[in-house]
Design an enzyme around this catalytic site. Sequence first.
Site, PDB file in Angstrom:
ATOM      1  N   SER A 525       0.848  -1.189   0.000  1.00 32.70           N
ATOM      2  CA  SER A 525       0.000   0.000   0.000  1.00 32.70           C
ATOM      3  C   SER A 525       0.891   1.248   0.000  1.00 32.70           C
ATOM      4  O   SER A 525       1.694   1.415  -0.913  1.00 32.70           O
ATOM      5  CB  SER A 525      -0.954  -0.043   1.195  1.00 32.70           C
ATOM      6  OG  SER A 525      -2.012   0.862   1.034  1.00 32.70           O
ATOM      7  N   HIS A 639      -7.512  -5.616  -1.202  1.00 38.03           N
ATOM      8  CA  HIS A 639      -6.387  -4.886  -0.630  1.00 38.03           C
ATOM      9  C   HIS A 639      -5.849  -5.561   0.633  1.00 38.03           C
ATOM     10  O   HIS A 639      -4.683  -5.376   0.984  1.00 38.03           O
ATOM     11  CB  HIS A 639      -6.832  -3.449  -0.310  1.00 38.03           C
ATOM     12  CG  HIS A 639      -5.693  -2.499  -0.081  1.00 38.03           C
ATOM     13  ND1 HIS A 639      -4.790  -2.181  -1.065  1.00 38.03           N
ATOM     14  CD2 HIS A 639      -5.310  -1.798   1.027  1.00 38.03           C
ATOM     15  CE1 HIS A 639      -3.908  -1.324  -0.596  1.00 38.03           C
ATOM     16  NE2 HIS A 639      -4.197  -1.086   0.681  1.00 38.03           N
TER      17      HIS A 639
END
Length: 674
Positions: A525, A639
């Site tokens: 991320s 994610h």
Amino acid sequence: MNSQKRKVAAEDLYQLTYASDPQLSPQGDAVVYVKTMIDEERAYRNHLFVRDLQTGETVQLTSGAVRDTYPRWSPDGTRISFVSKRSGTAQVWLIDAKGGEPRQLTHCKTGVSTPLWSPDGQLIVFSSLMDRGETFDDQEGEAKEAVVPKVIHVERMKYKSDDYGYLYEKTRQLALVHVETGEVKALTDGPYHHTIGSWSPDGKWLAITANRNENPDMLHTVDVYLLPTAGGEWKKLTSSNGTFSHPTWSADSQKLAFIGSLADGIYLNATQKRVWTCDLDSGELTCVTADWDVQIGDSTIGDVRSPGHPTPGAVWTEDGTALYVIVSERGNSGIYRVALDGQKEHIVSGNRNVYGFTIDEQKQTLIAAISDPLIPGDLYQFDLGTKAEQRLTELNRDFFAEVELAVPEEIEFAAQDGWKVHGWMLKPVGYKPGEKYPLVLQIHGGPHSMYGNTFFHEFQILAAKGYAVLYTNPRGSYGYGERFMQACCGDYGGKDYLDLMSAVDYACQQFDFVDESRLGVAGGSYGGLMTNWIVGQTNRFRAGVTDRSICNWVSFYGVSDIGYYFSAEEIQANPFTNPEKMWQHSPIRLVANIETPLLIMHGEQDHRCPIEQAEQLYITLKHQGKAPVSFIRFPGAGHELSRSGDPEQRVLRLQYTEDWFATYMEPKVPSLQQ
């Protein structure tokens, strides 16, 4: 070192288990909790357990190929509600506190979440994601096989979510279900999301939170409301000038507490959460922790437990003069007792990560869910009077009896501009003085999160493979004050990059076992973004691994579920007013400089950092024909792949990471038999 122990491996993920969401019974003599594991079919399972605090006896309430979560006691302590998909969709189920067959209570087509008993035990409030125009009357029966529409008309900006997938017109609505009859009564409607907080002690009101602004896509404030359960006019307690959550009632019904922060027009995402109270007679709001520069709540990053565990928020003392809260500071999260006059007492401290708790002041008992660098997650009991501590569970005892773990060493150093940066060094398992070892710099996501004293499987694997692991909290991280947290906003790749390079310089200077010629870098991320940025700035690293990363802020703005407002705050630019600034902070601008071998990994259903970011980076690198590059795609993964994704994909991701560093960094793997 115990020469009989073996080293940690990626496949050990299948053996790890942890406890979460502890809930004390109304009588304070037992605690129910969730045990999470991965079964022989490599699927997640969650089962409920009840421990008698007097005898120590533990009873397993649920079992089988199911995921049972969110247990809550009935007010009389005879039954426990929980959420399970055992009938196909997530529904509320009831089970006798002593065991037996559970009974399904709700039958909502779209599933339910976060059920909470009314004080008299007759009703349960729950939430459900519903399409526009759909009512709870339409929801009888279980969900049927989904029909793929021929066309989808999108009008909202926030039409997808990494947590829930494609929302389109769905919103979260609240309803009541009668425990005996199963009759359902809707409480909310409209194009807004609503979140359950708590019942008033007399059962007449629900404290909830919602963004009911005229244009919730553009104004992201979240307010606290009091909703009369019998119908009637709502009461709005906040002024659409911040984000608030987890409202809780004082025992005398005179005050409400909640967690949140005010929006100052610049920082909404990058503002520390604080504790607030509201006097319900006068409507006066007070920030109890206004002068305390800490983050309320658990902000610690780990990779065994999935994020988003239920949290109690701010829990009132019996006399209504103070609140118990989790606080994140300097890599630890603990529990404080915060008086309304601002005085503070550290109740659960130490180098560890508290990620949940439940309390009974009359019994002077607190049960906390805790992790540390050597424990994925167990329950501990604390006596509020004597301060005595007792470990209640040791879920991974057999596993850790056979493996050798590395123990982190805390470090602190000065960045190039003099700011202090905090972190940890993990020596390789089997470390021998006088030998040199490769080092991997790990960078956390967020950027507003925190590495800390919690268990990290990936770090243990790298240490077992012969690497030193360096992990720090550069500016932008929680735990070091609001100024430190906000310092990366508008400056991604600036001072935060220098903090990370200062960390590497410090490690190379202070630890004589670090081989400066064999450095690696990895992150996910925001950590992936910074990995991309670092290899575009310097060639000092022999290999890089970038997970679910960002490479282009200009395109991220329009494809991420948070892009259009996250970019405005974090980069302080958008494509139609300052595209040049977005481009200047984009790692893809630096791709021509990259010579470091780079492994790119990404989930195909990642809505937070969509896979087009990885595709751009891979194709651009490949087109140049320079640095070795490899692209690993994970079908169906979002994610949260590395924390709560498919177990087999999580293990594969760890193995790809191991192999990439082994290929380009040539670690000397120590033998534990030597």
